[in-house]
Scaffold this active site. Sequence first.
Site, mmCIF file in Angstrom:
data_model
loop_
_atom_site.group_PDB
_atom_site.id
_atom_site.type_symbol
_atom_site.label_atom_id
_atom_site.label_comp_id
_atom_site.label_asym_id
_atom_site.label_seq_id
_atom_site.Cartn_x
_atom_site.Cartn_y
_atom_site.Cartn_z
ATOM 1 N N CYS A 1 36.501 -53.163 -50.702
ATOM 2 C CA CYS A 1 36.880 -53.719 -52.012
ATOM 3 C C CYS A 1 36.269 -52.808 -53.060
ATOM 4 O O CYS A 1 36.638 -51.645 -53.129
ATOM 5 C CB CYS A 1 36.523 -55.193 -52.165
ATOM 6 S SG CYS A 1 34.912 -55.728 -51.613
ATOM 7 N N SER A 2 35.338 -53.290 -53.846
ATOM 8 C CA SER A 2 34.737 -52.424 -54.863
ATOM 9 C C SER A 2 33.328 -52.886 -55.175
ATOM 10 O O SER A 2 32.920 -52.873 -56.329
ATOM 11 C CB SER A 2 35.574 -52.452 -56.140
ATOM 12 O OG SER A 2 36.906 -52.149 -55.862
ATOM 13 N N CYS A 3 32.587 -53.276 -54.140
ATOM 14 C CA CYS A 3 31.236 -53.791 -54.343
ATOM 15 C C CYS A 3 30.388 -52.749 -55.073
ATOM 16 O O CYS A 3 30.466 -51.556 -54.770
ATOM 17 C CB CYS A 3 30.608 -54.142 -53.005
ATOM 18 S SG CYS A 3 31.525 -55.426 -52.143
ATOM 19 N N CYS B 1 32.449 -48.580 -51.749
ATOM 20 C CA CYS B 1 32.802 -49.763 -50.957
ATOM 21 C C CYS B 1 34.254 -49.565 -50.582
ATOM 22 O O CYS B 1 35.136 -49.672 -51.425
ATOM 23 C CB CYS B 1 32.612 -51.050 -51.755
ATOM 24 S SG CYS B 1 33.314 -52.494 -50.900
#
Lengths: 102, 209, 116
Positions: free
Chosen positions: B108-110, B105
């Site tokens: 962000c950091s999905c 991602c």
Amino acid sequence: MNGIHDLGGMHGHGPINPPPTEPVFSHEWERRIFALFIGAFGGGHYNVDEFRHAIERMDPAEYLLGSYYEHWLHSIETLLLEKGVVTRDELDQKIAALKGGH
Amino acid sequence: MSHDHDHTDPPEDIELRVKALESVLADKGLIDTSALDELIDLYETKIGPRNGAKVVAKAWTDPDYRQRLLSDGTAAIKELGFSGVQGEDMVVVENTPDVHNMIVCTLCSCYPWPTLGLPPAWFKSAPYRSRVVIDPRGVLKEFGISLSAEKEVRVWDSSAELRYLVLPERPAGTDGWQEDQLVELVTRDSMIGVGFPKSAPDNHQQAGA
Amino acid sequence: MPVVTKDIVPLLVQTGASARVAEDIPARFVPGDTVLAKNVNPANHTRLPRYVRGKVGTIMMDHGVFVTPDTAAHGLGEHPQHVYCVRFTAAELWGGDASSKDTVNIDLWDDYLQPA
């Protein structure tokens, strides 16, 4: 927004260096802010898009230096302050009280 | 909107800020600290890549399940009891001899929490997020993987509300293995696409089989 | 506002909060369509990364109808619309030095796209 979070394709961020193993949380405060995120989200104080955008609005240098859960703390503080759920004074007074209690 | 708050807080101040925030919210009756304890326990001890490994091992042994998993990941994963926060809508992508899939991602950091747990720090870091889309093969080399130039690398930037899980290829030499044996071969990294499942002989020795 | 209590945590975690919206909105694109990711630079929240803006890709999947982050992040409503998986070749994104085999697949909201 054309923010620092939009990292795809950038150069110069260095090697990934994945460790063989790592704990789920590295510090107790990471546990608390993680859970606080779900608790306050479930309480209806912000949606996930507001949450992400508050991270994106961080100072770029602070964003790159800060860890993931520091971003979360920043975002939750920012949103709860902006929405008037808590005030700066309330947080500062509590921090002072916690320091005094040491 | 910014606040004139100290942006150079040392780590001990972060700890204080978190304590203060939780404490103020608890004083106002807006959070229940025992609920937070419960959430921490769930994500620290119960929800992790073992869940995803069960999904993968079932897909390796049950062709009908594999079909359901690839056509409706959310429903098929829920069959095994895994669902919810950050896995509400799932897509499963399959590695084949011709295609290698990788998840990132960039914004962000999905990450698919119900099947993989919370993401490792490197997945959330600028080095990984910046490079996977522009240099996936270079990133794979850092994880000790070198792919043939003939193989297609498919990067999935899961920056919308779908979460992705890689279905890795079943290791050779596991014919006749049961699902619960295969679960032991499935690594977290193989379901992100930065690793492969463990190979069969090593595991056989470990398991004493 | 509801407070998350210990007893509802398991259900809350298992249920989550899908951004999918049960609205019957017609899709503008179908798999196989060639699309252009718009070259736009909104100052607000968006999930259209810079690296795909102005690039041409192919619709691979229609994921259905979802809340739009660009409005939901600013209290401007859900504005439900289709989200598609769009495949871009590495060469389209990064130029001639990129692997001719590799692709980047990204989920994009309808508003981010136009026919190419």
